[in-house]
Design an enzyme around this catalytic site. Structure first.
Site, PDB file in Angstrom:
ATOM      1  N   CYS A 176     -37.009  -5.940  27.560  1.00 48.26           N
ATOM      2  CA  CYS A 176     -36.675  -6.757  26.389  1.00 48.26           C
ATOM      3  C   CYS A 176     -37.762  -7.771  26.025  1.00 48.26           C
ATOM      4  CB  CYS A 176     -35.331  -7.453  26.597  1.00 48.26           C
ATOM      5  SG  CYS A 176     -35.150  -8.276  28.189  1.00 48.26           S
ATOM      6  N   VAL A 195     -25.064  -4.523  26.693  1.00 51.14           N
ATOM      7  CA  VAL A 195     -25.865  -3.665  25.810  1.00 51.14           C
ATOM      8  C   VAL A 195     -24.972  -2.652  25.113  1.00 51.14           C
ATOM      9  CG1 VAL A 195     -27.722  -1.944  25.727  1.00 51.14           C
ATOM     10  CG2 VAL A 195     -27.980  -3.984  27.151  1.00 51.14           C
ATOM     11  N   GLY A 208     -30.022 -11.931  28.729  1.00 48.61           N
ATOM     12  CA  GLY A 208     -30.874 -10.918  29.329  1.00 48.61           C
ATOM     13  C   GLY A 208     -30.439 -10.524  30.722  1.00 48.61           C
ATOM     14  N   LYS A 213     -42.903  -5.627  35.247  1.00 50.26           N
ATOM     15  CA  LYS A 213     -42.645  -4.800  34.056  1.00 50.26           C
ATOM     16  C   LYS A 213     -43.511  -5.254  32.881  1.00 50.26           C
ATOM     17  CE  LYS A 213     -37.801  -4.664  35.305  1.00 50.26           C
ATOM     18  NZ  LYS A 213     -36.479  -5.158  34.894  1.00 50.26           N
ATOM     19  N   HIS A 229     -35.523 -14.299  23.497  1.00 49.63           N
ATOM     20  CA  HIS A 229     -36.603 -14.559  24.450  1.00 49.63           C
ATOM     21  C   HIS A 229     -37.794 -15.163  23.709  1.00 49.63           C
ATOM     22  CE1 HIS A 229     -34.238 -12.641  27.366  1.00 49.63           C
ATOM     23  NE2 HIS A 229     -34.900 -11.515  27.560  1.00 49.63           N
TER      24      HIS A 229
END
Length: 359
Positions: free
Chosen positions: A152, A20, A183, A208, A245
């Site tokens: 994400c 990241v 990810g 999440k 994703h």
């Protein structure tokens, strides 16, 4: 690196050598409002240049302005008023509140603070008003605070749900994710597990995705967020895709809506970043594809420079009301780009004015 005549706001990146962090370094290159001034990583990297300690995993070379920056420790006393954090939760739990207490605005990618009542969990197109939660944080007196990006996968899901929840009301959601290897960070999933395989488990991920969209789509009331009231059922999978994703989404709506109505709500969706013309904001937050075999990661993740969520395969569902497939670039819109857009929104709302005028 900032020059003496550079009017841009200096920014520090925490966890700058990670996946990241590297994406943040890349996105800040040539940014019109912010300039990369400081980078921080683990103690073993401190004191060396960024180019010396970073195994660059993105296409191309390390941006010139970052190469010679000397790496600091994450608990250092930074000159930059804004800290963009790519720290793992184990480190972020201590460091991000520490830096917020020193008067820094921390934009966090970690899971640790997202669901805390006084911390805004923000997608700028969806709930820019939730930044008002900063005013209730205990670090407000110092001028600091913590703003968080969603998970994400949640970024893509909540972005697609937002216009439909506003127009028709969402009664129930089911979603299956096909999540990219990036990810998991770097080096991520071992090759013998990921090659030609699907792993139907990602630790903590389903929880999440079931919780975070409700806070994002909730309403601000009396200095707190009242969560959106609908159930979300989630099944997650790690698949052998590098970036992007993919999510299969099934929706039950409160009000009857045709496919044309749903498509129009998605296509016409915009928010504060588009109104304010923020530098990282795509012209279209959601792109709706009409082909029967799109979106696909290899073809669609770079839409809007990685900041556009692509929706396709919109069709009726015999159990729910409507179903579709969406794609989100997990390291751009789902992480680094989300943090940068949040920082741009903080600046546009005047929440950096006092801090930068004091320099």
């Amino acid at each position: 690196m900032a020059t003496q005549n550079d009017s841009r706001i200096p920014v520090a990146i925490l966890g700058a050598t990670g996946a990241v962090g590297q994406r943040l370094v890349s996105l800040l290159e040539g940014h019109p409002q912010f300039v990369l001034a400081e980078v921080a990583a683990s103690e073993r990297s401190a004191g060396k240049t960024y180019a010396e300690v970073t195994r660059w995993i993105l296409p191309g070379d390390i941006p010139k302005e970052a190469r010679g920056l000397v790496v600091m420790t994450v608990d250092a006393d930074f000159a930059s008023p804004v800290l963009l954090s790519g720290l793992d939760a184990a480190v972020a739990d201590t460091i991000e509140p520490l830096q917020a207490g020193r008067g820094k605005l921390v934009v966090s990618n970690t899971k640790s603070f997202r669901m805390r009542p006084d911390v805004p969990l923000v997608i700028p197109e969806v709930n820019a008003d939730h930044l008002a939660l900063l005013d209730g944080q205990p670090t407000r007196a110092s001028g600091g605070g913590i703003v968080t990006n969603p998970n994400c996968s949640v970024v893509g899901l909540a972005m697609a749900l937002a216009p439909l929840h506003r127009a028709f009301g969402v009664e129930a959601v089911a979603v299956t994710t096909l999540q990219a290897l990036s990810g998991a960070g770097y080096p991520g999933v071992p090759s013998l597990d990921s090659n030609a395989n699907v792993i139907p488990f990602i630790d903590g991920e389903e929880e999440k995705i079931e919780r975070e969209p409700k806070k994002i789509l909730g309403r601000l009331e009396g200095g707190r967020v009242v969560d959106a009231d609908f159930p979300i059922s989630v099944s997650v999978n790690r698949v052998p895709v590098r970036d992007g994703h993919t999510e299969s989404v099934f929706l039950k709506l409160k009000a009857k809506a045709s496919l044309a109505d749903v498509r129009a709500a998605l296509e016409n969706f915009t928010g504060e970043p588009q109104r304010l013309k923020l530098p990282s904001a795509p012209a279209r937050p959601i792109a709706v594809r009409h082909e029967r075999d799109r979106p696909q990661p290899i073809r669609d993740i770079e839409a809007g420079a990685g900041m556009t969520v692509t929706v396709g395969r919109l069709r009726p569902d015999p159990v729910f009301d409507v179903k579709f497939t969406l794609l989100v670039h997990n390291t751009v819109r789902g992480a680094a780009g989300a943090a940068l857009l949040n920082a741009e929104l903080l600046l546009a709302q005047g929440r950096l004015a006092a801090r930068t005028s004091a320099r």
